[in-house]
Design a protein around this motif. Structure first.
Motif, PDB file in Angstrom:
ATOM      1  N   LEU A 123      -1.619 -13.513  -4.532  1.00  0.00           N
ATOM      2  CA  LEU A 123      -1.358 -13.222  -3.116  1.00  0.00           C
ATOM      3  C   LEU A 123       0.133 -13.145  -2.819  1.00  0.00           C
ATOM      4  CD1 LEU A 123      -4.072 -15.430  -1.361  1.00  0.00           C
ATOM      5  CD2 LEU A 123      -4.032 -12.943  -1.557  1.00  0.00           C
ATOM      6  N   GLN A 124       0.897 -14.081  -3.424  1.00  0.00           N
ATOM      7  CA  GLN A 124       2.343 -14.084  -3.209  1.00  0.00           C
ATOM      8  C   GLN A 124       2.983 -12.809  -3.745  1.00  0.00           C
ATOM      9  OE1 GLN A 124       4.206 -16.104  -1.505  1.00  0.00           O
ATOM     10  NE2 GLN A 124       6.183 -15.203  -2.056  1.00  0.00           N
ATOM     11  N   LYS A 125       2.546 -12.423  -4.952  1.00  0.00           N
ATOM     12  CA  LYS A 125       3.089 -11.202  -5.549  1.00  0.00           C
ATOM     13  C   LYS A 125       2.729  -9.969  -4.723  1.00  0.00           C
ATOM     14  CE  LYS A 125       5.263 -12.343  -9.374  1.00  0.00           C
ATOM     15  NZ  LYS A 125       6.666 -11.941  -9.633  1.00  0.00           N
ATOM     16  N   VAL A 126       1.518  -9.943  -4.205  1.00  0.00           N
ATOM     17  CA  VAL A 126       1.086  -8.813  -3.388  1.00  0.00           C
ATOM     18  C   VAL A 126       1.911  -8.751  -2.104  1.00  0.00           C
ATOM     19  CG1 VAL A 126      -0.820  -7.908  -2.007  1.00  0.00           C
ATOM     20  CG2 VAL A 126      -1.245  -8.679  -4.339  1.00  0.00           C
ATOM     21  N   ARG A 127       2.165  -9.930  -1.475  1.00  0.00           N
ATOM     22  CA  ARG A 127       2.980  -9.959  -0.257  1.00  0.00           C
ATOM     23  C   ARG A 127       4.390  -9.454  -0.534  1.00  0.00           C
ATOM     24  NH1 ARG A 127       0.034 -14.739   1.324  1.00  0.00           N
ATOM     25  NH2 ARG A 127       1.486 -16.032   0.119  1.00  0.00           N
ATOM     26  N   GLU A 128       4.962  -9.901  -1.655  1.00  0.00           N
ATOM     27  CA  GLU A 128       6.314  -9.448  -2.016  1.00  0.00           C
ATOM     28  C   GLU A 128       6.338  -7.939  -2.238  1.00  0.00           C
ATOM     29  OE1 GLU A 128       7.549 -11.692  -5.386  1.00  0.00           O
ATOM     30  OE2 GLU A 128       7.734 -13.583  -4.281  1.00  0.00           O
ATOM     31  N   ALA A 129       5.286  -7.425  -2.885  1.00  0.00           N
ATOM     32  CA  ALA A 129       5.220  -5.979  -3.128  1.00  0.00           C
ATOM     33  C   ALA A 129       5.106  -5.221  -1.810  1.00  0.00           C
ATOM     34  CB  ALA A 129       4.025  -5.661  -4.026  1.00  0.00           C
TER      35      ALA A 129
END
Length: 539
Positions: A123-129
């Motif tokens: 989820l964190q990586k998706v938000r950053e993307a």
């Protein structure tokens, strides 16, 4: 859940589904999954180990590997992720520092906690993307107009939906008392896009001068095509504005093109800006002429420009004063913003009184210093002489134009002026000596005795002191304080020393003291001249 027992293709299907929903690269989701699986493996094998996970982009198979790096003996710190050359010989042939030994390890069983941790990483990586995608999308759109839907209002700030995220229209960027309701369509100027810790921040404006310029670009095809250029814009948002335009096609009237048939083009902009009155003004490179246009509808009788001070003096007929100033100073304030100059407005009567006062002061000065009667002193002032230096050192022919002055009278006038100046210079030098001025400053070429006296009174008594001065400290200048131009008085300003002359004097002093290499100075000057020539050639 064991990775080996799960449907391996499900990883790729999940990645594609998330990427499609969030409109980001599926590869970024797979990388997030690899990182989350690696974290879960570290919690099983040990956090000090360098565990890496690679998911095959075709089959979805996850491969777990342990990586160990060969380091020098004295640099060995992490025994789980590093080993020495000697230790590495058990696993590798001829190992060298920097090489890596990679071995596959069994996949891990993902418990509830590990699965939850993996989900958070993804989820964190998706938000950053998502944030990176939003920033990349809008960073190049700064300076353009956007149409968006209002989502909500918070403490006077309007939050709008821009598709990939949200943008904010601050309270001070709204026109007047604009109020919006959810789902209202709003047109704004993208003023700034910043990458911040909490994600990209998009700041909108409806009061920026650039917003009006962009609106005109949308309404006037000639501006969009570059035939007409907007040179300057000044606004009092929601009330009144001035816009300066120039046409690069002699057959097209820039003002008429911006107004449009029966005012249709300008009216479209006015309607968008809540009825803001707009004065469209023809641009002119001659600043006094441009200012006369900018002060419309007021009529101007005379303009006096002081380029060095960035000030301009405008004389208007008495009955035009209130029109030139405008309601609460609005007209002159907008004209000042448009031209970038401080504007002083005088009536013809005020200007006449000031001229008379200056005439009387100069007349009195010539009477006292040259021992003349009032009539003769007035004749000298009437011919444009303003100082003793002018009388003392002009060509004698220039004095002969004064009514009743022959060569003998002219010679006598010059002799009296020079005698008075010599006496003043001696007095100034004696005073400077009393203040402690050293010979190094007295002998410096380019400074008169009265200048030396002024410097001494300001604490500048040696050539070293003089060489540390800044040009504006000598010639004076202007500083911006809280958005207003503030005058800085120069020590030598009353002697009409310009900034360029002050720079030359200070630099000469520094060369004489050996602080500056004259060859380097000459090279820098030549480089500056080449740069200016190149810029002129581009233009």
């Amino acid at each position: 859940m064991a990775i080996t027992s799960a449907n391996q293709l499900e990883l790729l299907q999940t990645a594609e589904a998330v990427a499609r929903e969030k409109m980001i690269d599926p590869g970024l989701v797979v990388e997030a999954m690899e990182e989350s699986l690696a974290r879960a493996a570290k919690s099983r094998y040990g956090s000090e180990m360098d565990i890496r996970v690679s998911i095959d982009r075709k089959t979805g198979k996850a491969t777990f590997t342990r990586v160990r790096t060969v380091v020098e003996d004295e640099l060995l710190e992490n025994y789980q992720a590093e080993f020495t050359v000697e230790q590495a010989k058990q696993y590798m042939e001829n190992p060298e520092v920097g090489q890596q030994f990679i071995e596959e390890v069994p996949p891990v069983e993902m418990g509830r906690i590990a699965a939850q941790s993996a989900k958070q990483v993804i989820l964190q990586k998706v938000r950053e993307a998502e944030r990176d995608k939003q920033y990349e999308e809008f960073k190049d759109r700064a300076g353009t107009i956007i149409n968006a839907a209002v989502k909500r209002e918070e403490y006077g700030n309007v939050i709008v939906d821009v598709g990939a995220g949200e943008a904010v229209l601050r309270r001070n960027e709204k026109i007047g008392r604009e109020a919006y309701r959810p789902n209202d369509r709003i047109r704004c100027y993208i003023k700034d896009v910043r990458r911040e810790q909490r994600g990209p921040q998009i700041f909108l404006s409806r009061t920026a001068p650039e917003f009006m310029a962009e609106l005109f670009k949308m309404e006037v095809p000639e501006i969009y095509e570059g035939i007409i250029e907007i040179k300057a814009v000044a606004r009092d948002p929601g009330s009144r504005a001035k816009i300066a335009v120039i046409s690069y096609d002699g057959s097209i009237d820039p003002v008429g093109a911006c107004v449009g048939m029966r005012g249709s083009r300008v009216q479209a902009v006015v309607n968008e800006l809540q009825g803001e009155k707009i004065d469209i003004i023809p641009w002119n490179e001659d600043m006094p002429t441009f200012l006369v246009n900018a002060l419309q509808p007021a009529e101007v009788a005379k303009v006096v420009l002081d380029e060095e001070a960035g000030k301009i003096e405008v004389v208007v007929p008495d009955e035009q004063l209130s029109l030139a100033i405008g309601r609460r100073g609005q007209n002159v304030r907008l004209a000042s913003q448009l031209t970038g100059l401080d504007i002083d407005i005088l009536t013809e009567e005020e200007e006449s009184k000031r001229r008379q006062a200056e005439f009387e002061v100069r007349t009195k000065m010539f009477m006292e210093t040259l021992d003349l009667d009032e009539f003769f002193a007035q004749l000298i002032v009437s011919e444009g002489f303003t100082s003793l230096e002018e009388v003392a050192y002009v060509e004698i022919e220039e004095l002969l134009v004064i009514e009743g002055v022959d060569e003998d009278t002219a010679s006598e006038l010059q002799a009296r002026a020079r005698d008075y100046l010599d006496a003043q210079n001696k007095k100034a030098m004696d005073h400077a000596r009393e203040l402690g001025v050293e010979d190094s400053l007295v002998e410096f070429e380019g400074l008169t005795p009265r200048m030396i006296e002024a410097l001494a009174e300001d604490g500048v008594k040696t050539l070293e002191d003089f060489a540390t001065c800044a040009d504006w400290e000598l010639a004076g200048g202007w500083t911006m304080v809280d958005g207003e131009r503030v005058k800085d008085d120069g020590v030598l300003e009353k002697f009409d020393v310009s900034l360029e002359e002050a720079q030359d004097l200070v630099m000469t002093a520094r060369v004489m003291l050996g602080w500056v290499d004259p060859e380097e100075l000459a090279a820098a000057a030549a480089e500056a001249e080449e740069g200016e020539a190149a810029e002129e050639a581009e233009v």
